[in-house]
Design an enzyme around this catalytic site. Structure first.
Site, PDB file in Angstrom:
ATOM      1  N   SER A   1      -7.173   5.977  11.834  1.00 20.60           N
ATOM      2  CA  SER A   1      -6.038   6.895  11.986  1.00 20.60           C
ATOM      3  C   SER A   1      -6.441   8.339  11.799  1.00 20.60           C
ATOM      4  O   SER A   1      -7.269   8.643  10.937  1.00 20.60           O
ATOM      5  CB  SER A   1      -4.999   6.636  10.884  1.00 20.60           C
TER       6      SER A   1
ATOM      7  N   ARG B   1       0.872  -1.192   0.000  1.00 15.51           N
ATOM      8  CA  ARG B   1       0.000   0.000   0.000  1.00 15.51           C
ATOM      9  C   ARG B   1       0.903   1.234   0.000  1.00 15.51           C
ATOM     10  O   ARG B   1       1.127   1.838  -1.023  1.00 15.51           O
ATOM     11  CB  ARG B   1      -0.945  -0.024   1.217  1.00 15.51           C
ATOM     12  N   GLU B   2       1.505   1.555   1.163  1.00 17.20           N
ATOM     13  CA  GLU B   2       2.413   2.707   1.205  1.00 17.20           C
ATOM     14  C   GLU B   2       3.542   2.521   0.179  1.00 17.20           C
ATOM     15  O   GLU B   2       3.904   3.475  -0.530  1.00 17.20           O
ATOM     16  CB  GLU B   2       3.019   2.844   2.610  1.00 17.20           C
TER      17      GLU B   2
ATOM     18  N   HIS C   1      -6.433  -0.655   3.063  1.00 13.09           N
ATOM     19  CA  HIS C   1      -6.411   0.726   3.555  1.00 13.09           C
ATOM     20  C   HIS C   1      -7.349   1.508   2.654  1.00 13.09           C
ATOM     21  O   HIS C   1      -7.087   1.669   1.466  1.00 13.09           O
ATOM     22  CB  HIS C   1      -4.963   1.234   3.415  1.00 13.09           C
TER      23      HIS C   1
ATOM     24  N   HIS D   1      40.045  -1.279  13.195  1.00 10.87           N
ATOM     25  CA  HIS D   1      38.853  -2.121  13.240  1.00 10.87           C
ATOM     26  C   HIS D   1      39.183  -3.558  12.844  1.00 10.87           C
ATOM     27  O   HIS D   1      38.825  -4.499  13.548  1.00 10.87           O
ATOM     28  CB  HIS D   1      37.763  -1.577  12.296  1.00 10.87           C
TER      29      HIS D   1
ATOM     30  N   THR E   1       2.570  11.909   8.830  1.00  9.40           N
ATOM     31  CA  THR E   1       2.322  11.898   7.385  1.00  9.40           C
ATOM     32  C   THR E   1       3.347  12.695   6.598  1.00  9.40           C
ATOM     33  O   THR E   1       3.727  12.305   5.491  1.00  9.40           O
ATOM     34  CB  THR E   1       0.899  12.452   7.134  1.00  9.40           C
TER      35      THR E   1
HETATM   36  O1  LIG Z   1      -3.443   5.315   7.668  1.00 11.59           O
HETATM   37  C1  LIG Z   1      -2.402   5.651   8.249  1.00 11.59           C
HETATM   38  O2  LIG Z   1      -2.226   5.535   9.463  1.00 11.59           O
HETATM   39  C2  LIG Z   1      -1.258   6.225   7.484  1.00 11.59           C
HETATM   40  C3  LIG Z   1      -1.667   6.860   6.182  1.00 11.59           C
HETATM   41  C4  LIG Z   1      -0.412   7.374   5.542  1.00 11.59           C
HETATM   42  O3  LIG Z   1       0.177   6.742   4.688  1.00 11.59           O
HETATM   43  C5  LIG Z   1       0.188   8.596   6.089  1.00 11.59           C
HETATM   44  O4  LIG Z   1      -0.499   9.335   6.815  1.00 11.59           O
HETATM   45  O5  LIG Z   1       1.361   8.844   5.785  1.00 11.59           O
HETATM   46 CU   LIG Z   2       2.286   7.181   4.708  1.00 16.16          CU
END
Ligand SMILES: O=C(O)CCC(=O)C(=O)O
Ligand SMILES: [Cu+2]
Ligand SMILES: O=C(O)CCC(=O)C(=O)O
Ligand SMILES: [Cu+2]
Lengths: 329, 329
Positions: B136, B13-14, B74, B291, B168
């Site tokens: 969230s 997803r991300e 998501h 080292h 975010t």
């Molecule tokens: O749903 C979430 O907690 C994160 C969503 C997201 O990718 C972000 O806020 O960067």
């Molecule tokens: Cu994110």
């Protein structure tokens, strides 16, 4: 809260310890010149004892017009090494001794007493020549705190310009850094340098935590190169500081950061990591539909760093599969 | 102190929001299978509303034998989206609303009251189908704390499994994370997920700070890919946890980490960054003479992570210019 701090860029010492780094003399000159133009307060170079070429390059760079940037070298803590360093014309020498039980037993075999006995003459030699001295306890975070404070207080009394706290094996968390730097801050009058490795992925956060706890000097390298997986990247530290206190980094030539990272990456034959702050190809790219739509309305929605401050441009990706529905809302 | 936590890997997803990521259906299947074998507790996939292909891939992966790994998707916080998610057969849905003034004004135009009014029916819809719900507050660190706590307490009362705290735009420091997660921990009974971007170079440190402050679920992606310069890398979080509490990660298939990073890097056509924890080519390379000499006597001198625990090998470099003098001592 605006802090006073100095950047000690050690691309030409720690960075050379990255397994795949092999800078030529011309590379070293290019890097030093770029760092001077960017405005770091210090450049640290490999010990002139490492090889005749290291000594020659240290001398050439010491002879350049360095503006407000001071040249350091990093040597072992003995008279022979600092003597050669002094002859090369540096403004300061960074010396160290391993103080953790690991390094005392397996690296040099000395007790804390023996270390302290050796530091005195070396520090005095440099002081007599008006050369800045910094003394580090290598592997600080595996050194018992009483030993650490004892050594730092002793060298502080000798009058060194600063002490160095080194997370040599990259184990510290930001909480650890705050605790140790805070304790040292209360124990010495001199400046405090922090040097942290990235084995646990926290090098940049740890450098920032050191500043929050009272450190005055932070070690960085371009891209973050160094032993194993490196130390705090210069662009990462700048990004972190810019986010919290943009005015604290306003004196550096910020639009040069991308050039610094790309120049050194090209010398090393590697990509600028996609996760590099500010300088990564995609650092200012927006892709998800919710993001692109909002960024077109107001960039601050999904952008805490202004790309223009760093000579970079926003890249709003339109028209791929993740944008589809959202962009139509 | 051994903690209970779960990893929510959001490569699918991300990670797909990284500008240069374009996974095929076969890539998604490969990644999901590797994550299941590695043992992450959750896999999060792109909303089935993004495209017919995303919906089809979500259905295929939901139909796989996933062992102890739960599949999430998501989606936006509306009935249409979660209805499609439910039809795809997921175990849970991660929903969100932007709560910062930036996102409320420029993204969706809703007040906190309007957000809360919309969450209730969506949560109830999922609860009636025994589907896990996480809510969230997007952009948590630019949301006033009273607004944040008000929303989290309201959804906690609705009976969601967990709330998500999202950095975010990548502005939080570890101190900020501890403060906000700690405040939420005191305000709700449900679990707490943390998701943090890397714009300030602190994604891994922030994820770890969230666990220290009471978070129970951490979002990662393979390599750390995501919007702009990404989020916490799975291998980075594992490295950080291994350094502090090796037993807390002993249940994962640690020797698979390098394969995960290299497989995804190959799909993306990029190098595994040299600064990746554990999986970088040079993560266990030792170069400086001081080292190498000590590491040959006892690896722990300069190695806090045991390469063998991750199926990797130490690489002691001998005989280049930086080794010269020291190796002869
Ligand atoms: O749903 C979430 O907690 C994160 C969503 C997201 O990718 C972000 O806020 O960067
Ligand atoms: Cu994110
Ligand atoms: O001299 C110092 O402070 C740092 C030396 C070093 O590179 C380290 O300990 O990792
Ligand atoms: Cu180092």
């Amino acid at each position: 809260m605006t802090r006073q701090f100095a950047i000690v860029d050690t691309t030409l010492r720690e960075g050379e310890q990255w397994a795949n780094a092999h800078f030529s003399s011309a590379d070293r000159l290019t890097i030093a010149n770029l760092l001077v133009q960017f405005g770091v307060e210090y450049i640290e170079m490999t010990s002139p004892c490492a090889s005749p070429q290291s000594a020659a390059d240290l001398r050439s760079i010491a002879a350049l017009p360095l503006g407000n940037t001071k040249l350091l070298t990093h040597t072992r803590c003995n008279l022979e090494d600092v003597q050669l360093a002094a002859e090369c014309g540096v403004a300061g020498v960074n010396i160290l001794f391993g103080t953790s039980p690991y390094l005392r037993q397996w690296s040099h075999g000395r007790s804390i007493e023996a270390i302290l006995a050796e530091v005195g003459p070396v520090v005095r030699f440099l002081q007599e020549r008006q050369i800045e001295v910094r003394f580090s306890c290598e592997d600080s975070f595996r050194t018992p705190l009483p030993d650490l404070l004892r050594v730092y207080q002793a060298v502080d009394l000798l009058g060194v310009q600063r002490v160095g706290i080194a997370d040599t094996v990259g184990i510290a968390t930001p909480r650890d850094v705050e605790r140790v730097v805070g304790a040292v801050r209360n124990a010495v009058r001199c400046d405090i340098e922090f040097h942290g490795h990235n084995d646990g992925g926290c090098a940049i956060a740890n450098a920032y935590a050191a500043l929050e706890a009272g450190a005055t000097h932070i070690d960085t390298t371009i891209l973050g190169i160094g032993e194993r997986n490196g130390i705090a990247a210069l662009s990462g530290l700048i990004a972190r500081l810019y986010l919290s206190e943009p005015e604290s980094v306003a004196g550096y030539a910020l639009p040069m950061l991308a050039q610094l990272d790309h120049t050194v990456a090209a010398m090393l034959g590697i990509q600028v990591p996609f996760n590099a702050c500010i300088t990564s190809e995609t650092a200012f790219a927006h892709k998800a539909g919710l993001h692109t739509k909002a960024v077109l309305a107001n960039p601050s929605t999904y952008e805490a760093i202004d790309p223009n401050a760093f000579g970079r441009e926003r890249n709003v990706l339109i028209g791929h599969r993740l944008t589809g529905r959202h962009a139509l809302q």
